[in-house]
Design an enzyme around this catalytic site. Structure first.
Site, short mmCIF file in Angstrom:
data_model
loop_
_atom_site.label_atom_id
_atom_site.label_comp_id
_atom_site.label_asym_id
_atom_site.label_seq_id
_atom_site.Cartn_x
_atom_site.Cartn_y
_atom_site.Cartn_z
N CYS A 1 0.87 -1.18 0.00
CA CYS A 1 0.00 0.00 0.00
C CYS A 1 0.90 1.22 0.00
CB CYS A 1 -0.89 -0.01 1.24
SG CYS A 1 -1.88 1.49 1.48
N CYS A 32 -0.94 4.04 -6.39
CA CYS A 32 -1.81 3.29 -5.47
C CYS A 32 -1.93 1.89 -6.03
CB CYS A 32 -3.19 3.95 -5.38
SG CYS A 32 -4.41 3.01 -4.43
#
Length: 283
Positions: free
Chosen positions: A76, A189
């Protein structure tokens, strides 16, 4: 703490986005057992305060350590930017590999001198990202255009990979970068690789014929770095068999099973999902 070569590797994200990284790890290290933790009950991280992201990252790491992992992948961008330094301080003997926007690969590919970054607000506002961006621009003169893609990770988390709403969001955030001359688009992302077809559609609609626009996904680089670290520490598994993946989630078991099946094309019989009753935190 001693780590065993046949112990699993832990991978976590705020939701299903980290599966894009897990896919590369699986292809690079098929014999390694993997534990995937989707913190879907707290997704998305990108719009949450940094303190909350740090708290979740520390708690999930402790949970995975209870399952005797030998390495941790923070799959992440937002969690890497917010928490990886503290994670490494707390667990100095554990292999910890994070993910960050691929500004350097984009800089190597751009012909226009302009690169674009699509990321969450949390990633773009982080000191880690800003330092990386500022160093790049100061040393190379390359211009970095960026957009916080509010709502895009949530759409992907819901499985809306082909919807008109998701397409509209991508067009909204990507078009200004293309109009500014960006010819290398960084996916900041881990959710975003799952909508590369929609990204390519917007590029085709917006760019003049013949213009080449590179899309930068750093998931493979993370998998390769993990492999190098395991080799260096003699922690590659002794097994020659393809290993199982175990998945945990703070959200819906059925949603995560569907994500594995649809996004990774992995047979559901290899996935075991369990919802932990409680992941303790410091707060």
């Amino acid at each position: 703490m001693p780590f065993a070569p046949d112990a699993p590797i832990g991978v976590f994200d705020s939701g299903v986005g980290g599966l894009s990284v897990l896919q590369h790890i699986r292809q690079t290290l098929p014999q390694e057992s993997l534990i995937y933790f989707a913190d879907s009950g707290f997704a998305p991280y990108g719009e949450k305060p940094e303190a909350v992201i740090i708290d979740r990252s520390l708690a999930i790491t402790d949970f995975l350590l209870q399952h005797h992992i030998k390495a941790l992948v923070v799959a992440c961008n937002t969690a890497t930017a917010a928490a990886i330094q503290l994670l490494r301080q707390r667990h100095p003997d554990l292999i910890i590999v994070g993910i960050e926007p691929g500004l350097k690969p984009a800089a190597a590919l751009t012909q226009s001198g302009v690169i674009g970054v699509l990321a969450t607000r949390g990633t773009l506002h982080s000191k880690k990202f800003q330092d990386l961006r500022d160093h790049l621009t100061q040393t190379t003169g390359i211009k970095v255009e960026q957009r916080a893609c509010i709502g895009l990770a949530s759409q992907i988390e819901k499985g809306e990979l082909h919807s008109s709403t998701t397409s509209t969001l991508i067009q909204k955030y990507l078009t200004p970068l293309l109009n500014a001359g960006a010819d290398a688009i960084v996916l900041g992302c881990t959710h975003y690789p799952f909508v590369i077809p929609l990204i390519n559609d917007v590029i085709a609609q917006t760019s003049e014929p013949g213009r080449q626009v590179h899309i930068i996904d750093t998931g493979l680089a993370v998998a390769q770095q993990l492999k190098r670290r395991l080799i260096k520490t003699n922690l590659l598994t002794h097994s020659s068999d393809t290993a199982d993946v175990t998945a945990w989630t703070t959200g819906s078991q059925s949603s995560l099973k569907t994500a594995f099946t649809q996004l990774l094309k992995m047979p559901a019989t290899t996935i075991h999902t369990v919802v932990p009753q409680h992941i303790p935190t410091d707060k």
